[in-house]
Enzyme design. Structure first.
Site, PDB file in Angstrom:
ATOM      1  N   GLY A  58      11.658  -3.217  52.112  1.00  0.00           N
ATOM      2  CA  GLY A  58      10.682  -3.563  51.091  1.00  0.00           C
ATOM      3  C   GLY A  58      11.039  -4.732  50.199  1.00  0.00           C
ATOM      4  O   GLY A  58      10.158  -5.374  49.642  1.00  0.00           O
ATOM      5  N   ASP A 114      11.824  -3.077  45.985  1.00  0.00           N
ATOM      6  CA  ASP A 114      10.426  -3.444  45.756  1.00  0.00           C
ATOM      7  C   ASP A 114       9.822  -2.686  44.586  1.00  0.00           C
ATOM      8  O   ASP A 114       9.130  -3.262  43.747  1.00  0.00           O
ATOM      9  CB  ASP A 114       9.587  -3.243  47.032  1.00  0.00           C
ATOM     10  CG  ASP A 114       9.772  -1.869  47.682  1.00  0.00           C
ATOM     11  OD1 ASP A 114      10.507  -1.017  47.113  1.00  0.00           O
ATOM     12  OD2 ASP A 114       9.197  -1.639  48.759  1.00  0.00           O
ATOM     13  N   ASP A 147       9.734   4.163  41.851  1.00  0.00           N
ATOM     14  CA  ASP A 147       8.673   5.172  41.821  1.00  0.00           C
ATOM     15  C   ASP A 147       9.250   6.442  41.195  1.00  0.00           C
ATOM     16  O   ASP A 147       9.276   6.566  39.971  1.00  0.00           O
ATOM     17  CB  ASP A 147       8.153   5.376  43.252  1.00  0.00           C
ATOM     18  CG  ASP A 147       7.008   6.366  43.332  1.00  0.00           C
ATOM     19  OD1 ASP A 147       6.320   6.569  42.322  1.00  0.00           O
ATOM     20  OD2 ASP A 147       6.775   6.931  44.421  1.00  0.00           O
ATOM     21  N   LYS A 177       6.538   1.962  38.617  1.00  0.00           N
ATOM     22  CA  LYS A 177       5.338   2.805  38.564  1.00  0.00           C
ATOM     23  C   LYS A 177       5.454   3.797  37.409  1.00  0.00           C
ATOM     24  O   LYS A 177       6.433   4.533  37.322  1.00  0.00           O
ATOM     25  CB  LYS A 177       5.173   3.542  39.895  1.00  0.00           C
ATOM     26  CG  LYS A 177       3.733   3.843  40.257  1.00  0.00           C
ATOM     27  CD  LYS A 177       3.638   4.645  41.533  1.00  0.00           C
ATOM     28  CE  LYS A 177       3.426   3.805  42.750  1.00  0.00           C
ATOM     29  NZ  LYS A 177       3.108   4.620  43.954  1.00  0.00           N
ATOM     30  N   PHE A 226      -1.188   3.752  44.849  1.00  0.00           N
ATOM     31  CA  PHE A 226      -0.391   3.342  45.999  1.00  0.00           C
ATOM     32  C   PHE A 226      -0.682   1.882  46.320  1.00  0.00           C
ATOM     33  O   PHE A 226      -1.830   1.515  46.571  1.00  0.00           O
ATOM     34  CB  PHE A 226      -0.682   4.219  47.216  1.00  0.00           C
ATOM     35  CG  PHE A 226       0.378   4.080  48.273  1.00  0.00           C
ATOM     36  CD1 PHE A 226       1.539   4.841  48.204  1.00  0.00           C
ATOM     37  CD2 PHE A 226       0.240   3.159  49.299  1.00  0.00           C
ATOM     38  CE1 PHE A 226       2.544   4.688  49.160  1.00  0.00           C
ATOM     39  CE2 PHE A 226       1.247   2.995  50.261  1.00  0.00           C
ATOM     40  CZ  PHE A 226       2.386   3.774  50.184  1.00  0.00           C
ATOM     41  N   VAL A 227       0.355   1.059  46.280  1.00  0.00           N
ATOM     42  CA  VAL A 227       0.166  -0.379  46.466  1.00  0.00           C
ATOM     43  C   VAL A 227       0.878  -0.882  47.714  1.00  0.00           C
ATOM     44  O   VAL A 227       1.872  -0.287  48.159  1.00  0.00           O
ATOM     45  CB  VAL A 227       0.660  -1.169  45.233  1.00  0.00           C
ATOM     46  CG1 VAL A 227      -0.245  -0.948  44.031  1.00  0.00           C
ATOM     47  CG2 VAL A 227       2.105  -0.814  44.899  1.00  0.00           C
ATOM     48  N   ASP A 239       4.918  -1.498  51.916  1.00  0.00           N
ATOM     49  CA  ASP A 239       4.215  -1.114  53.139  1.00  0.00           C
ATOM     50  C   ASP A 239       3.456   0.193  52.993  1.00  0.00           C
ATOM     51  O   ASP A 239       3.703   0.993  52.093  1.00  0.00           O
ATOM     52  CB  ASP A 239       5.231  -0.917  54.263  1.00  0.00           C
ATOM     53  CG  ASP A 239       6.029   0.380  54.080  1.00  0.00           C
ATOM     54  OD1 ASP A 239       6.698   0.505  53.038  1.00  0.00           O
ATOM     55  OD2 ASP A 239       5.945   1.267  54.946  1.00  0.00           O
ATOM     56  N   ARG A 290       3.150  -5.425  54.780  1.00  0.00           N
ATOM     57  CA  ARG A 290       4.243  -6.043  54.013  1.00  0.00           C
ATOM     58  C   ARG A 290       4.032  -7.537  53.820  1.00  0.00           C
ATOM     59  O   ARG A 290       4.546  -8.135  52.887  1.00  0.00           O
ATOM     60  CB  ARG A 290       5.589  -5.831  54.723  1.00  0.00           C
ATOM     61  CG  ARG A 290       6.059  -4.386  54.804  1.00  0.00           C
ATOM     62  CD  ARG A 290       7.525  -4.352  55.243  1.00  0.00           C
ATOM     63  NE  ARG A 290       7.947  -3.052  55.729  1.00  0.00           N
ATOM     64  CZ  ARG A 290       8.424  -2.076  54.956  1.00  0.00           C
ATOM     65  NH1 ARG A 290       8.505  -2.237  53.660  1.00  0.00           N
ATOM     66  NH2 ARG A 290       8.810  -0.930  55.480  1.00  0.00           N
TER      67      ARG A 290
HETATM   68  P1  IMP Z   1      11.458   6.291  44.897  1.00  0.00           P
HETATM   69  O1  IMP Z   1      12.748   6.785  45.469  1.00  0.00           O
HETATM   70  O2  IMP Z   1      10.463   7.415  44.703  1.00  0.00           O
HETATM   71  O3  IMP Z   1      11.610   5.470  43.657  1.00  0.00           O
HETATM   72  O4  IMP Z   1      10.759   5.453  46.018  1.00  0.00           O
HETATM   73  C1  IMP Z   1      11.070   4.138  46.266  1.00  0.00           C
HETATM   74  C2  IMP Z   1      10.492   3.751  47.614  1.00  0.00           C
HETATM   75  O5  IMP Z   1       9.257   4.433  47.883  1.00  0.00           O
HETATM   76  C3  IMP Z   1      10.135   2.295  47.614  1.00  0.00           C
HETATM   77  O6  IMP Z   1      11.236   1.499  48.006  1.00  0.00           O
HETATM   78  C4  IMP Z   1       8.981   2.246  48.586  1.00  0.00           C
HETATM   79  O7  IMP Z   1       9.455   2.123  49.922  1.00  0.00           O
HETATM   80  C5  IMP Z   1       8.302   3.590  48.469  1.00  0.00           C
HETATM   81  N1  IMP Z   1       7.101   3.545  47.590  1.00  0.00           N
HETATM   82  C6  IMP Z   1       6.913   4.168  46.412  1.00  0.00           C
HETATM   83  N2  IMP Z   1       5.687   3.904  45.906  1.00  0.00           N
HETATM   84  C7  IMP Z   1       5.099   3.077  46.784  1.00  0.00           C
HETATM   85  C8  IMP Z   1       3.802   2.428  46.819  1.00  0.00           C
HETATM   86  O8  IMP Z   1       2.940   2.536  45.925  1.00  0.00           O
HETATM   87  N3  IMP Z   1       3.565   1.653  47.908  1.00  0.00           N
HETATM   88  C9  IMP Z   1       4.467   1.474  48.920  1.00  0.00           C
HETATM   89  N4  IMP Z   1       5.678   2.043  48.917  1.00  0.00           N
HETATM   90  C10 IMP Z   1       5.991   2.849  47.864  1.00  0.00           C
HETATM   91 MG    MG Z   2       8.311   1.869  51.994  1.00  0.00          MG
END
Ligand code: IMP
Ligand code: MG
Length: 180
Positions: free
Chosen positions: A38, A94, A97, A125, A146-147, A153, A159
Site C-alpha cells: 500500500g 498508506d 485504520d 481514519k 472505505f477508500v 486497494d 492501487r
Molecule cells: P490497520 O491495521 O487496521 O490500521 O489496517 C491497516 C491496513 O488496512 C492498511 O495498510 C490497508 O491495507 C488496510 N485498510 C484499512 N482501511 C482501508 C481502506 O479504507 N481502504 C483500503 N485499505 C484499507
Molecule cells: Mg490493503
C-alpha cells in the site's frame, strides 16, 4: 466512485510532509521504510520531497480483513528489509485504520535496534483506532469510509488511481485477503 482527495491536494500535502521530514532528520542517518504494497505510491512521491540524503527499504505485511477477522491476525515478512540498527527509521504506510498493523510492525522493527522509530501515513481514519499509539506524521484525517487509490486497494485492485476515491458499499463484496 467519488473523489475524496484529488491528485493535486495529495501532491501539495506530500510536499509539505517531505519538507517537515527534511527539517526533522537533517544530519541524521534516515531510512524510509515502506510497508508493501500500500505504501509504494506514497514512498515514491515522499522520498522525492525529502531533500536530505536517506536510504529506503521495504517490509511486507499481509492481513486478513473482514467480518470474521481475528484482531491482530497479520503476517510480517522482513526478508527485503535493509539493516536498520543505529539508523533513524521512518515507517511509512498508506493508512492508519485500527492501528494494529503499525503496532505489530513497530514491535518487530524495535527488535532490530534502530536509533529511532517514527511512523508516517497518508491517511488517518477517524474513530477506528484500537491501539494506544497514533501516527507521528499524517497527510489527512478522513472519515470512516472505505477508500482506494494512491496505493490503497480493494482486493488488490485500484492501487494505481492517482486520487483517493470512496468505494461505494455496493462495490464492496466478499472479504478481502490482501497485502497491506
Ligand atoms: P490497520 O491495521 O487496521 O490500521 O489496517 C491497516 C491496513 O488496512 C492498511 O495498510 C490497508 O491495507 C488496510 N485498510 C484499512 N482501511 C482501508 C481502506 O479504507 N481502504 C483500503 N485499505 C484499507
Ligand atoms: Mg490493503
Amino acid at each position: 466512485m467519488d473523489t475524496l482527495l484529488s491528485e493535486t491536494a495529495i501532491a501539495k500535502r506530500v510536499a509539505e510532509l517531505g519538507q517537515t521530514i527534511t527539517d526533522v532528520y537533517r544530519g541524521r542517518p534516515l531510512t524510509v521504510l515502506g510497508v508493501l504494497n500500500g505504501s509504494v505510491v506514497l514512498v515514491a512521491d515522499l522520498i522525492r520531497a525529502i531533500d536530505i540524503p536517506h536510504q529506503i527499504g521495504f517490509i511486507r505485511a499481509s492481513s486478513y480483513r473482514g467480518e470474521t477477522t481475528v484482531p491482530g491476525e497479520l503476517t510480517i515478512n522482513i526478508d527485503l528489509m535493509p539493516m536498520i540498527a543505529g539508523r533513524d527509521v521512518l515507517l511509512v504506510d498508506d493508512i492508519f485504520d485500527t492501528g494494529r498493523t503499525m503496532v505489530r510492525l513497530r514491535d518487530e522493527l524495535n527488535r532490530q535496534n534502530p536509533a529511532s522509530l517514527r511512523t508516517a501515513v497518508l491517511l488517518w481514519k477517524q474513530g477506528r483506532s484500537e491501539v494506544e499509539i497514533t501516527p507521528d506524521y499524517h497527510g489527512f484525517q478522513i472519515p470512516d469510509v472505505f477508500v482506494v487509490g494512491y496505493g490503497l486497494d480493494y482486493n488488490d485492485d485500484y492501487r494505481h488511481l492517482p486520487q483517493i476515491a470512496v468505494l461505494e458499499p455496493a462495490d464492496l463484496q466478499g472479504l478481502p485477503q490482501n497485502d497491506c
